[in-house]
Design a protein around this motif. Structure first.
Motif, PDB file in Angstrom:
ATOM      1  N   GLY A  50     -11.977  29.214  65.410  1.00  0.00           N
ATOM      2  CA  GLY A  50     -12.018  28.834  63.959  1.00  0.00           C
ATOM      3  C   GLY A  50     -13.287  29.611  63.273  1.00  0.00           C
ATOM      4  O   GLY A  50     -13.424  29.735  62.051  1.00  0.00           O
ATOM      5  N   LEU A  51     -14.311  29.768  64.106  1.00  0.00           N
ATOM      6  CA  LEU A  51     -15.610  30.434  63.768  1.00  0.00           C
ATOM      7  C   LEU A  51     -15.700  31.972  63.527  1.00  0.00           C
ATOM      8  O   LEU A  51     -16.780  32.641  63.472  1.00  0.00           O
ATOM      9  N   THR A  52     -14.806  32.799  63.807  1.00  0.00           N
ATOM     10  CA  THR A  52     -14.798  34.029  63.984  1.00  0.00           C
ATOM     11  C   THR A  52     -15.085  34.628  62.513  1.00  0.00           C
ATOM     12  O   THR A  52     -15.397  35.855  62.586  1.00  0.00           O
ATOM     13  N   GLY A  53     -14.850  34.267  61.597  1.00  0.00           N
ATOM     14  CA  GLY A  53     -15.016  34.561  60.162  1.00  0.00           C
ATOM     15  C   GLY A  53     -16.729  34.765  60.196  1.00  0.00           C
ATOM     16  O   GLY A  53     -17.133  35.385  59.167  1.00  0.00           O
ATOM     17  N   LEU A  54     -17.309  33.707  60.603  1.00  0.00           N
ATOM     18  CA  LEU A  54     -18.729  33.904  60.503  1.00  0.00           C
ATOM     19  C   LEU A  54     -19.317  35.162  61.154  1.00  0.00           C
ATOM     20  O   LEU A  54     -20.558  35.493  60.887  1.00  0.00           O
ATOM     21  N   VAL A  55     -18.872  35.645  62.344  1.00  0.00           N
ATOM     22  CA  VAL A  55     -19.344  36.693  63.123  1.00  0.00           C
ATOM     23  C   VAL A  55     -18.576  37.968  62.783  1.00  0.00           C
ATOM     24  O   VAL A  55     -18.789  39.101  63.457  1.00  0.00           O
ATOM     25  N   LYS A  56     -17.829  37.911  61.942  1.00  0.00           N
ATOM     26  CA  LYS A  56     -17.081  39.045  61.701  1.00  0.00           C
ATOM     27  C   LYS A  56     -17.832  40.401  61.276  1.00  0.00           C
ATOM     28  O   LYS A  56     -17.437  41.459  61.854  1.00  0.00           O
ATOM     29  N   ALA A  57     -18.769  40.417  60.662  1.00  0.00           N
ATOM     30  CA  ALA A  57     -19.602  41.401  60.335  1.00  0.00           C
ATOM     31  C   ALA A  57     -20.472  41.943  61.555  1.00  0.00           C
ATOM     32  O   ALA A  57     -20.842  42.851  61.428  1.00  0.00           O
ATOM     33  N   GLN A  58     -20.728  41.338  62.423  1.00  0.00           N
ATOM     34  CA  GLN A  58     -21.396  41.490  63.709  1.00  0.00           C
ATOM     35  C   GLN A  58     -20.688  42.412  64.740  1.00  0.00           C
ATOM     36  O   GLN A  58     -21.201  42.863  65.492  1.00  0.00           O
ATOM     37  N   LEU A  59     -19.007  42.381  64.649  1.00  0.00           N
ATOM     38  CA  LEU A  59     -18.331  42.613  65.744  1.00  0.00           C
ATOM     39  C   LEU A  59     -17.900  44.266  65.098  1.00  0.00           C
ATOM     40  O   LEU A  59     -17.863  44.510  64.017  1.00  0.00           O
ATOM     41  N   TYR A  60     -18.150  45.061  66.291  1.00  0.00           N
ATOM     42  CA  TYR A  60     -17.783  46.518  66.017  1.00  0.00           C
ATOM     43  C   TYR A  60     -16.746  46.679  66.789  1.00  0.00           C
ATOM     44  O   TYR A  60     -16.812  46.654  68.041  1.00  0.00           O
ATOM     45  N   GLY A  61     -15.657  47.368  66.395  1.00  0.00           N
ATOM     46  CA  GLY A  61     -14.424  47.813  67.119  1.00  0.00           C
ATOM     47  C   GLY A  61     -13.668  46.838  67.458  1.00  0.00           C
ATOM     48  O   GLY A  61     -12.477  47.455  68.246  1.00  0.00           O
ATOM     49  N   ILE A  62     -13.786  45.701  67.258  1.00  0.00           N
ATOM     50  CA  ILE A  62     -12.643  44.631  67.545  1.00  0.00           C
ATOM     51  C   ILE A  62     -12.297  43.709  66.463  1.00  0.00           C
ATOM     52  O   ILE A  62     -13.260  43.569  65.692  1.00  0.00           O
ATOM     53  N   ALA A  63     -11.195  43.085  66.664  1.00  0.00           N
ATOM     54  CA  ALA A  63     -10.866  42.175  65.598  1.00  0.00           C
ATOM     55  C   ALA A  63     -11.484  41.123  65.944  1.00  0.00           C
ATOM     56  O   ALA A  63     -12.039  40.606  67.201  1.00  0.00           O
ATOM     57  N   PRO A  64     -11.985  40.136  64.692  1.00  0.00           N
ATOM     58  CA  PRO A  64     -12.736  38.788  64.974  1.00  0.00           C
ATOM     59  C   PRO A  64     -11.756  37.789  65.942  1.00  0.00           C
ATOM     60  O   PRO A  64     -12.468  37.196  66.543  1.00  0.00           O
ATOM     61  N   ASN A  65     -10.663  37.818  65.964  1.00  0.00           N
ATOM     62  CA  ASN A  65      -9.904  36.949  66.833  1.00  0.00           C
ATOM     63  C   ASN A  65      -8.960  37.869  67.853  1.00  0.00           C
ATOM     64  O   ASN A  65      -7.894  37.355  68.055  1.00  0.00           O
ATOM     65  N   ASP A  66      -9.563  38.708  68.555  1.00  0.00           N
ATOM     66  CA  ASP A  66      -8.798  39.572  69.491  1.00  0.00           C
ATOM     67  C   ASP A  66      -8.545  38.388  70.700  1.00  0.00           C
ATOM     68  O   ASP A  66      -9.534  38.137  71.320  1.00  0.00           O
TER      69      ASP A  66
END
Length: 104
Positions: A50-66
């Motif tokens: 549920g909180l993947t939207g908050l760290v979406k900008a910090q993830l590089y090369g993977i989807a937030p809910n991979d």
């Protein structure tokens, strides 16, 4: 878990004195570890999803809910938790029943 095992030294000593096998003592401690890990995973996975939207900008090369990343991270944490629980569980099998009954 080491603290829990240390607090239960007398109980474990009584179980060993009454004939409990080493595997029974290990299972006694590991069962608690599994319950704690299960509760943690049951709470953390939906929260992380549920909180993947908050760290979406910090993830590089993977989807937030991979799912693969979450599964690997969960498996890694479970393995580390089981290993950390096994050490005190194994130490509990080495309790001398006579010393444990005199403990405290």
């Amino acid at each position: 878990m080491a603290y829990t095992v240390a607090r239960r030294t007398r109980e474990i000593g009584v179980r060993i004195a009454l004939g409990a096998a080493s595997s029974d003592v290990v299972w006694l401690v590991m069962r608690e570890v599994l319950v704690l890990v299960g509760i943690g995973v049951a709470i953390a996975l939906p929260a992380a999803w549920g909180l993947t939207g908050l760290v979406k900008a910090q993830l590089y090369g993977i989807a937030p809910n991979d799912p693969l990343s979450m599964a690997l991270a969960t498996a890694g944490i479970v393995v580390v938790a089981l290993a950390a629980g096994y050490v005190p569980a194994r130490r509990a099998t080495l309790v001398d029943p006579i010393r444990a009954l005199r403990f405290e």
